[in-house]
Design an enzyme around this catalytic site. Structure first.
Site, PDB file in Angstrom:
ATOM      1  N   GLU A 196     -44.609  21.116  39.442  1.00 51.21           N
ATOM      2  CA  GLU A 196     -45.976  20.293  39.209  1.00 51.21           C
ATOM      3  C   GLU A 196     -47.089  21.202  39.928  1.00 51.21           C
ATOM      4  OE1 GLU A 196     -45.301  16.740  41.671  1.00 51.21           O
ATOM      5  OE2 GLU A 196     -43.518  16.158  40.430  1.00 51.21           O
TER       6      GLU A 196
ATOM      7  N   SER B 195     -46.214  22.283  43.506  1.00 57.44           N
ATOM      8  CA  SER B 195     -45.084  22.515  43.752  1.00 57.44           C
ATOM      9  C   SER B 195     -44.303  23.391  42.290  1.00 57.44           C
ATOM     10  CB  SER B 195     -44.014  21.225  43.826  1.00 57.44           C
ATOM     11  OG  SER B 195     -44.182  20.309  42.924  1.00 57.44           O
TER      12      SER B 195
ATOM     13  N   GLY C 152     -29.301  28.420  33.475  1.00 56.87           N
ATOM     14  CA  GLY C 152     -30.691  28.826  32.809  1.00 56.87           C
ATOM     15  C   GLY C 152     -31.028  30.070  33.173  1.00 56.87           C
ATOM     16  N   ARG C 153     -30.899  30.632  34.455  1.00 59.81           N
ATOM     17  CA  ARG C 153     -31.474  31.951  34.836  1.00 59.81           C
ATOM     18  C   ARG C 153     -30.687  33.119  34.185  1.00 59.81           C
ATOM     19  NH1 ARG C 153     -32.400  29.878  40.939  1.00 59.81           N
ATOM     20  NH2 ARG C 153     -34.464  28.904  40.649  1.00 59.81           N
TER      21      ARG C 153
ATOM     22  N   PHE D 174     -39.279  65.989  22.565  1.00 58.45           N
ATOM     23  CA  PHE D 174     -40.116  66.573  23.703  1.00 58.45           C
ATOM     24  C   PHE D 174     -39.243  66.089  24.983  1.00 58.45           C
ATOM     25  CE2 PHE D 174     -44.026  66.839  21.156  1.00 58.45           C
ATOM     26  CZ  PHE D 174     -44.233  67.980  21.509  1.00 58.45           C
ATOM     27  N   GLN D 175     -38.907  66.679  25.921  1.00 54.51           N
ATOM     28  CA  GLN D 175     -37.961  66.393  26.986  1.00 54.51           C
ATOM     29  C   GLN D 175     -38.668  65.323  27.757  1.00 54.51           C
ATOM     30  OE1 GLN D 175     -37.128  68.862  30.280  1.00 54.51           O
ATOM     31  NE2 GLN D 175     -35.217  69.110  29.544  1.00 54.51           N
TER      32      GLN D 175
ATOM     33  N   GLN E  63     -46.247  52.465  25.657  1.00 54.16           N
ATOM     34  CA  GLN E  63     -46.576  53.942  25.904  1.00 54.16           C
ATOM     35  C   GLN E  63     -46.079  54.742  24.908  1.00 54.16           C
ATOM     36  OE1 GLN E  63     -48.841  54.178  28.182  1.00 54.16           O
ATOM     37  NE2 GLN E  63     -49.132  56.501  28.399  1.00 54.16           N
TER      38      GLN E  63
ATOM     39  N   GLY F 131     -48.041  54.706  21.903  1.00 51.81           N
ATOM     40  CA  GLY F 131     -49.557  55.211  22.071  1.00 51.81           C
ATOM     41  C   GLY F 131     -50.374  54.213  21.521  1.00 51.81           C
TER      42      GLY F 131
ATOM     43  N   GLU G  94     -38.173  29.856  35.449  1.00 48.69           N
ATOM     44  CA  GLU G  94     -36.862  29.480  36.094  1.00 48.69           C
ATOM     45  C   GLU G  94     -36.694  30.073  37.445  1.00 48.69           C
ATOM     46  OE1 GLU G  94     -33.744  28.892  33.501  1.00 48.69           O
ATOM     47  OE2 GLU G  94     -34.921  28.091  31.885  1.00 48.69           O
TER      48      GLU G  94
HETATM   49  N1  CAA Z   1     -26.555  24.653  42.840  1.00 54.25           N
HETATM   50  C1  CAA Z   1     -26.654  23.396  43.318  1.00 54.25           C
HETATM   51  N2  CAA Z   1     -27.135  22.764  44.452  1.00 54.25           N
HETATM   52  C2  CAA Z   1     -28.013  23.735  44.922  1.00 54.25           C
HETATM   53  C3  CAA Z   1     -28.222  25.217  44.513  1.00 54.25           C
HETATM   54  C4  CAA Z   1     -27.452  25.430  43.315  1.00 54.25           C
HETATM   55  N3  CAA Z   1     -27.762  26.680  42.933  1.00 54.25           N
HETATM   56  N4  CAA Z   1     -29.109  25.734  45.436  1.00 54.25           N
HETATM   57  C5  CAA Z   1     -29.393  24.687  46.214  1.00 54.25           C
HETATM   58  N5  CAA Z   1     -28.884  23.593  46.288  1.00 54.25           N
HETATM   59  C6  CAA Z   1     -28.984  22.493  46.851  1.00 54.25           C
HETATM   60  C7  CAA Z   1     -28.474  22.619  48.219  1.00 54.25           C
HETATM   61  O1  CAA Z   1     -27.085  22.805  48.616  1.00 54.25           O
HETATM   62  C8  CAA Z   1     -29.322  21.692  48.924  1.00 54.25           C
HETATM   63  O2  CAA Z   1     -28.643  20.356  48.916  1.00 54.25           O
HETATM   64  P1  CAA Z   1     -27.654  19.731  50.312  1.00 54.25           P
HETATM   65  O3  CAA Z   1     -28.798  19.305  51.407  1.00 54.25           O
HETATM   66  O4  CAA Z   1     -27.159  18.518  49.668  1.00 54.25           O
HETATM   67  O5  CAA Z   1     -26.798  20.735  50.525  1.00 54.25           O
HETATM   68  C9  CAA Z   1     -30.588  21.335  48.191  1.00 54.25           C
HETATM   69  O6  CAA Z   1     -30.120  21.940  46.911  1.00 54.25           O
HETATM   70  C10 CAA Z   1     -31.772  21.827  48.639  1.00 54.25           C
HETATM   71  O7  CAA Z   1     -31.454  23.258  48.731  1.00 54.25           O
HETATM   72  P2  CAA Z   1     -32.504  24.251  49.600  1.00 54.25           P
HETATM   73  O8  CAA Z   1     -32.636  23.741  51.084  1.00 54.25           O
HETATM   74  O9  CAA Z   1     -32.019  25.462  49.477  1.00 54.25           O
HETATM   75  O10 CAA Z   1     -33.995  23.883  49.084  1.00 54.25           O
HETATM   76  P3  CAA Z   1     -35.287  24.777  49.215  1.00 54.25           P
HETATM   77  O11 CAA Z   1     -36.482  23.713  49.126  1.00 54.25           O
HETATM   78  O12 CAA Z   1     -35.144  25.960  50.469  1.00 54.25           O
HETATM   79  O13 CAA Z   1     -35.575  25.506  47.864  1.00 54.25           O
HETATM   80  C11 CAA Z   1     -35.424  27.099  46.257  1.00 54.25           C
HETATM   81  C12 CAA Z   1     -34.773  26.655  47.480  1.00 54.25           C
HETATM   82  C13 CAA Z   1     -34.396  28.293  45.958  1.00 54.25           C
HETATM   83  C14 CAA Z   1     -36.517  27.966  46.861  1.00 54.25           C
HETATM   84  C15 CAA Z   1     -35.780  26.577  45.204  1.00 54.25           C
HETATM   85  O14 CAA Z   1     -36.885  25.638  45.364  1.00 54.25           O
HETATM   86  C16 CAA Z   1     -36.114  27.144  43.914  1.00 54.25           C
HETATM   87  O15 CAA Z   1     -35.309  27.637  43.061  1.00 54.25           O
HETATM   88  N6  CAA Z   1     -37.477  27.453  43.439  1.00 54.25           N
HETATM   89  C17 CAA Z   1     -37.757  27.650  42.426  1.00 54.25           C
HETATM   90  C18 CAA Z   1     -38.167  26.747  41.425  1.00 54.25           C
HETATM   91  C19 CAA Z   1     -37.809  26.964  39.751  1.00 54.25           C
HETATM   92  O16 CAA Z   1     -36.982  27.755  39.473  1.00 54.25           O
HETATM   93  N7  CAA Z   1     -38.595  26.420  38.999  1.00 54.25           N
HETATM   94  C20 CAA Z   1     -38.245  26.976  37.736  1.00 54.25           C
HETATM   95  C21 CAA Z   1     -39.081  25.733  36.795  1.00 54.25           C
HETATM   96  S1  CAA Z   1     -38.310  25.379  35.473  1.00 54.25           S
HETATM   97  C22 CAA Z   1     -38.576  26.556  34.280  1.00 54.25           C
HETATM   98  O17 CAA Z   1     -39.179  27.656  34.512  1.00 54.25           O
HETATM   99  C23 CAA Z   1     -37.973  26.391  32.885  1.00 54.25           C
HETATM  100  C24 CAA Z   1     -38.700  26.479  31.733  1.00 54.25           C
HETATM  101  O18 CAA Z   1     -39.521  25.789  31.341  1.00 54.25           O
HETATM  102  C25 CAA Z   1     -38.438  27.932  31.157  1.00 54.25           C
END
Ligand code: CAA
Length: 379
Positions: free
Chosen positions: A122, A125, A236-237, A272-273, A330, A333, A357
């Site tokens: 969002e 966020s 996805g990553r 060219f090296q 590069q 060119g 992601e």
């Molecule tokens: N798998 C399952 N659960 C997971 C997890 C994983 N890999 N990683 C964290 N969790 C869970 C945690 O266990 C926790 O749950 P519980 O409390 O039940 O244990 C909960 O998620 C919260 O975890 P965190 O306390 O670590 O959360 P955080 O607020 O500190 O955030 C962060 C962690 C890694 C920074 C996360 O916010 C993040 O990945 N941010 C990036 C967002 C992102 O990737 N956005 C991509 C948008 S989508 C996109 O780009 C797609 C597209 O269109 C191409």
């Protein structure tokens, strides 16, 4: 690469050469997405690679999938991304959906008849995803969604959306995940983004205004939406990493081809090296990224995703894609900077791989958290 993977990628390569490559320069300029190309990839069997055959998938491994995405990305990063985001939606439905949800939504996605999209970000966020403001208020028979999602890949062309919204209090535990369909009352599309790259992949705002979502479209249970999103992103990553490898490989191929034919000072510039060192570094980094992506894919195939490895693969492969495509411009060119050659397009398409992601800074946060946890466990 085994014999099956060699056959799969070489015939897919031919499909991409015939059906994608001829359109890319024009469509990149016009910002045009072609559903027939996506459906063609579906008929080819690569829009649901890792899904079980019972849901119309190909039942292949994540390692096979990494080679598929790498191959498509060599021709078009945006089409590879359309496939990968739709596949992430499928993996979410497979891993977190109930029997009814899987039966209802998966076959149209695996076949490539429909596209899936993922709505987490969002305006306030992005990296801090758990801070989302979109709400899903409990009402009779379901939930009422209100809010706006931003920068949604395949927004407007997708039919099935996995939407994260707040059902509870602040933070990750207050988030739930829902299945929303294009055409649902109260769901509309906002601004279409104008972007540096990925021009053939639409990116839109999603607007929810009293959008009713029935109870049966809740994934898992209330409060589990953040885990659903993070679990999807692990997969996805790795996919984005594989796309980075394809992007880098194409830039490298173009650089070698050009430098072997371009003559300056009475010799091919390849001789060219200085250029040989550059090309060797580009090739080495691309191969290192491929190995890392496959190591992460192996962890997905084992059934226990290694989040640290998934983030490392995304970080390494997409930073490599940026570096290698920049170096390719590069090497070529002046002409490398023009649309006469595809390297400038791949350079523009590489940039956002470092952002989507989870930015590569967020990948480092994930990796560091794992390092700390591992150290504390063994201390
Ligand atoms: N798998 C399952 N659960 C997971 C997890 C994983 N890999 N990683 C964290 N969790 C869970 C945690 O266990 C926790 O749950 P519980 O409390 O039940 O244990 C909960 O998620 C919260 O975890 P965190 O306390 O670590 O959360 P955080 O607020 O500190 O955030 C962060 C962690 C890694 C920074 C996360 O916010 C993040 O990945 N941010 C990036 C967002 C992102 O990737 N956005 C991509 C948008 S989508 C996109 O780009 C797609 C597209 O269109 C191409």
């Amino acid at each position: 690469m085994n014999e099956f993977q060699r056959e799969l990628t070489s015939s897919l390569e031919k499909f991409c050469q015939d059906n994608i490559e001829p359109h890319m320069e024009h469509d990149d300029h016009e910002g045009k997405f072609r559903m027939e190309i996506f459906r063609g990839l579906g008929e080819y069997g690569v829009t649901g690679v890792t899904l079980p055959e019972e849901f119309g998938g190909a039942g292949l491994s994540y390692q096979d999938y990494a080679y598929v995405l790498e191959t498509i990305a060599k021709y078009s990063v945006p089409y590879a991304v359309t496939v990968s985001v739709s596949s992430m939606v499928q993996s979410i439905l497979l891993n977190f959906g109930n029997a009814e949800q899987k039966k209802k939504y998966l076959p149209a996605l695996t076949s490539g008849e429909e596209i899936g999209a993922f709505a987490l970000s969002e305006s306030h966020s992005g990296s801090d995803a758990a801070n989302m403001k979109t709400t899903a208020k409990k009402v009779d028979g379901g939930y009422m969604l209100n809010g706006t999602k931003m920068w949604i890949t395949s927004g407007g062309i997708a039919k099935t959306y996995i939407v994260m919204a707040r059902t509870g209090g602040e933070g990750a535990k207050g988030v739930s995940a829902f299945i929303v369909r294009d055409g649902d009352k109260g769901f509309s599309f906002g601004k279409a983004e104008k972007k540096m790259g990925w021009k053939t992949s639409p990116t839109r705002e999603l607007v929810f205004e009293n959008c009713f979502v029935p109870q049966e479209n809740l994934l898992l249970e209330e409060g589990k939406g953040f885990n659903v999103a993070m679990g999807g992103l692990d997969r996805g990553r790795v996919a984005i990493g594989a796309i980075g490898v394809g992007c880098a490989q194409r830039a490298l191929d173009e650089s070698i081809k050009y430098s072997l034919t371009r003559q300056q000072f009475k010799q091919a510039i390849f001789d060219f090296q200085g250029l040989q060192f550059m090309l060797s570094d580009m090739a080495t980094e691309t191969e290192a990224s491929r190995l890392m992506v496959h190591s992460a894919a192996l962890s997905l195939d084992s059934g226990t995703p290694n989040s640290k490895l998934c983030s490392m693969a995304k970080l390494k492969a997409t930073d490599t894609a940026m570096k290698v495509t920049t170096d390719a411009v590069q090497v070529l060119g002046g002409v490398g900077y023009t649309s006469e050659y595809p390297v400038e397009r791949f350079m523009r398409d590489a940039k956002v791989l470092q952002i989507v992601e989870g930015t590569n800074q967020i990948q480092r946060v994930v990796i560091a958290r794992h390092l700390k946890k591992e150290y504390e466990q063994h201390a």
